[in-house]
Design an enzyme around this catalytic site. Structure first.
Site, PDB file in Angstrom:
ATOM      1  N   LYS A 175      47.617  43.643  40.795  1.00 28.35           N
ATOM      2  CA  LYS A 175      47.639  42.304  41.426  1.00 28.35           C
ATOM      3  C   LYS A 175      46.205  41.768  41.405  1.00 28.35           C
ATOM      4  CE  LYS A 175      46.976  40.022  44.811  1.00 28.35           C
ATOM      5  NZ  LYS A 175      46.058  38.823  44.815  1.00 28.35           N
ATOM      6  N   GLY A 232      37.184  44.356  47.478  1.00 24.55           N
ATOM      7  CA  GLY A 232      37.221  43.037  48.121  1.00 24.55           C
ATOM      8  C   GLY A 232      36.559  43.084  49.477  1.00 24.55           C
ATOM      9  N   SER A 233      37.066  42.268  50.390  1.00 26.23           N
ATOM     10  CA  SER A 233      36.383  42.122  51.685  1.00 26.23           C
ATOM     11  C   SER A 233      36.667  43.287  52.628  1.00 26.23           C
ATOM     12  CB  SER A 233      36.820  40.820  52.361  1.00 26.23           C
ATOM     13  OG  SER A 233      38.125  40.978  52.891  1.00 26.23           O
ATOM     14  N   GLY A 282      40.111  45.326  53.523  1.00 26.52           N
ATOM     15  CA  GLY A 282      40.083  46.785  53.378  1.00 26.52           C
ATOM     16  C   GLY A 282      40.603  47.477  54.635  1.00 26.52           C
ATOM     17  N   GLU A 310      36.414  49.552  47.973  1.00 28.64           N
ATOM     18  CA  GLU A 310      35.024  49.152  47.719  1.00 28.64           C
ATOM     19  C   GLU A 310      34.875  47.773  48.344  1.00 28.64           C
ATOM     20  OE1 GLU A 310      32.059  47.612  47.070  1.00 28.64           O
ATOM     21  OE2 GLU A 310      32.601  47.169  44.998  1.00 28.64           O
ATOM     22  N   CYS A 349      28.983  42.453  44.733  1.00 27.80           N
ATOM     23  CA  CYS A 349      28.951  43.363  45.890  1.00 27.80           C
ATOM     24  C   CYS A 349      27.579  44.000  45.982  1.00 27.80           C
ATOM     25  CB  CYS A 349      29.965  44.466  45.719  1.00 27.80           C
ATOM     26  SG  CYS A 349      31.589  43.847  45.457  1.00 27.80           S
ATOM     27  N   GLU A 375      27.721  39.723  54.750  1.00 26.43           N
ATOM     28  CA  GLU A 375      27.763  39.489  53.305  1.00 26.43           C
ATOM     29  C   GLU A 375      28.076  38.014  53.053  1.00 26.43           C
ATOM     30  OE1 GLU A 375      30.998  41.203  50.893  1.00 26.43           O
ATOM     31  OE2 GLU A 375      29.456  41.946  49.540  1.00 26.43           O
TER      32      GLU A 375
HETATM   33  C1  UN1 Z   1      30.653  44.331  42.058  1.00 26.36           C
HETATM   34  O1  UN1 Z   1      29.950  43.368  42.316  1.00 26.36           O
HETATM   35  O2  UN1 Z   1      31.654  44.566  42.737  1.00 26.36           O
HETATM   36  O3  UN1 Z   1      26.127  47.116  39.405  1.00 26.36           O
HETATM   37  C2  UN1 Z   1      30.450  45.220  40.895  1.00 26.36           C
HETATM   38  C3  UN1 Z   1      26.546  45.994  39.176  1.00 26.36           C
HETATM   39  C4  UN1 Z   1      27.732  45.823  38.261  1.00 26.36           C
HETATM   40  C5  UN1 Z   1      29.003  45.968  39.022  1.00 26.36           C
HETATM   41  C6  UN1 Z   1      29.098  45.121  40.261  1.00 26.36           C
HETATM   42  N1  UN1 Z   1      27.664  46.782  37.197  1.00 26.36           N
HETATM   43  O4  UN1 Z   1      26.056  44.987  39.689  1.00 26.36           O
END
Ligand code: UN1
Length: 486
Positions: free
Chosen positions: A173, A226-227, A231, A246, A280, A377
């Site tokens: 999804k 995601g957020s 999570g 994550e 992230c 964030e």
């Molecule tokens: C993400 O933003 O969820 O290390 C992944 C990094 C990328 C992956 C980011 N290779 O910024």
């Protein structure tokens, strides 16, 4: 306007609801396609197709599954340019970074393809004579993958490749901000020979499609990026499924007084403003030794002034648009909050008055760790400079957030570098390099609120998608009892 379906049991189909949604090009605000708003009924069909396909897929020898993954890598490589442009059109990132995103998918496909000839367990002695002990890795069953839009091909690939090599079947999804990237990616899997029902794709909202997938009793595991809020909801609603999470970061770069300041400026620009801050791993906090704060600020400001904001398709663009209007509103609200909290705005801070969802690269200084802009964030192009008096205060500042994904230190001292590796509470630490740019053969994930302890990619990435079975083979010909029972 093209209308796209769901992929269930090898067929592209319309969903039960009959409702659809559009995915927009964030650089223009124009729709690029119409997609299915799926609901529980569609999820049920997809899970049942995945369940049906599971025994057959599990029975395919892993090296043969690996051959298909190598083919996926080959096809991705062939279509790298087309997929990269599609990414830029659908979620806005600069074209050069979009190429990197596709490359990351190629890398993980190749890495996991080779795992088809490993999937290592181990052997170990028994406490009893004439007994052989070993472990083997087995698939979990049907896995639900729920993915974000910011790495619309790489992150699905991080999940799909290990899940497939291990022998799981899948219901995928994708984010409603990047359904077309997901669809084109899944078409490549079909072309590479992944059998019908092994990978099923259902588009729709988190609430109507993601939720029922998380709760479905025949799904053995959920992998989500995601957020933090979502999570936590997943852990509360997935029951006893295996769950891999994550959930983002508030990633610090420490700049010590002995750092190469120009190198550190490069790292902050790349970590803070690449992907418009929508990673992230984005470097949203820069913790600077007060002795070099003024000089660093001056150098950084000069470079931010040269960043070119624009349509990601223009090869000269450094900073593309944000993904949608909500992201612009959110970024703007954090600028207001930063000002109210007493941070000094050095540059940027405004949405850009043109079509699409553009925002100025923004820098705050004189920030302190109790400010919300240093804790939450933002997922936008905002970097906050936090002055500190020395190394231990820098480490305390780095660690005083809920998240623990990526971290970095710029220093010329070996001792401080190694101390920082030891002391920074995060899943990833870089020395003299930015917080972004993780490679696929190392584990990716974080501590604290970044997740629940699982890691993606690397050899550790297989654990999320496998069960480890302990095997005892007794060739003594008699009943043997462990634990010294007579
Ligand atoms: C993400 O933003 O969820 O290390 C992944 C990094 C990328 C992956 C980011 N290779 O910024």
């Amino acid at each position: 306007m093209p209308v796209y379906g769901n992929l269930i049991g090898g067929k592209w189909v319309k969903p039960a609801s009959g409702r659809t949604f559009e995915s927009l090009d964030p650089a223009t605000g124009r729709p690029i396609g119409t997609f299915q708003s799926s609901t529980e009924k569609d999820i049920k069909k997809a899970v049942s197709a995945a369940r049906k396909a599971f025994p057959g897929w599990k029975a395919v020898p892993a090296p043969e599954r690996g051959q298909m993954l190598f083919r996926i890598a080959e096809l991705l490589r062939k279509d790298k340019e087309g997929l990269a442009s599609l990414e830029t059109r659908e979620m806005g990132k600069a074209i050069n970074e979009a190429r990197g995103d596709v490359q990351e998918a190629i890398d993980i496909a190749e890495y996991m393809a080779a795992e088809g000839r490993r999937l290592l367990g181990h052997t170990t002695p028994s406490e009893l004579p004439d007994r052989f002990c070993a472990t083997i890795k087995q698939p979990v069953g049907v896995f639900g993958l729920i993915t974000p839009w910011n790495f619309p091909i790489a992150i699905p690939a991080w999940k799909l490749m290990p899940a497939l090599i291990a022998g799981n079947t899948i219901v995928f999804k994708p984010s409603s901000d990047s359904p077309l990237c997901a669809i084109e990616f899944v078409k490549i899997l079909e072309k590479a020979g992944i059998p019908p029902g092994v990978v099923n794709l259902v588009t729709g909202s988190g609430r109507d499609a993601g939720g029922p997938l998380v709760k479905h009793k025949d799904v053995g595991g959920i992998s989500f990026t995601g957020s933090m809020e979502t999570g936590i909801w997943i852990t509360q609603n997935a029951g006893l499924k295996k769950v891999g999470l994550e959930l983002g970061g508030k990633n610090p770069i420490i700049v010590m007084d002995d750092a190469d300041l120009d190198l550190a400026v490069d790292g902050v620009l790349w970590g803070g403003y690449a992907t418009t801050g929508q990673r992230c791993t984005a470097a949203s906090r820069v913790i600077v030794h007060e002795k070099v704060l003024k000089a660093f600020e001056r150098k950084l400001l000069a470079r931010i002034g040269k960043l070119k904001v624009g349509n990601g398709m223009d090869p000269k663009t450094d900073v593309g648009p944000l993904v949608n209007k909500a992201a612009v509103d959110k970024t703007e609200s954090y600028v207001k909050l930063g000002k109210d909290e007493g941070a000094r705005l050095c540059c940027g801070g405004k949405r850009i008055a043109r079509k699409g969802f553009f925002f100025q690269p923004t820098l705050f200084t004189n920030c302190s760790m109790d400010m919300k802009i240093c804790q939450e964030e933002i997922f936008g192009p905002i970097v906050s400079l936090i002055p500190v008096k020395g190394f231990s205060q820098a480490i305390d500042a780095a660690n005083s957030v809920d998240y623990g994904l990526s971290s970095a230190i710029y220093t010329s001292s070996m001792k401080r570098a190694f101390r920082a590796i030891e002391l920074m509470d995060a899943g990833i630490t870089y020395v003299n390099s930015s917080t972004i740019g993780a490679e696929v053969h190392l584990p990716f994930g974080g501590t604290k609120a970044t997740g629940n302890g699982t890691r993606e990619a690397g050899i550790e990435g297989l654990n999320e998608f496998t069960e480890t079975k302990a095997v005892y083979i007794d060739y003594s010909g008699r009943l043997q009892k462990a634990q010294k029972i007579k």
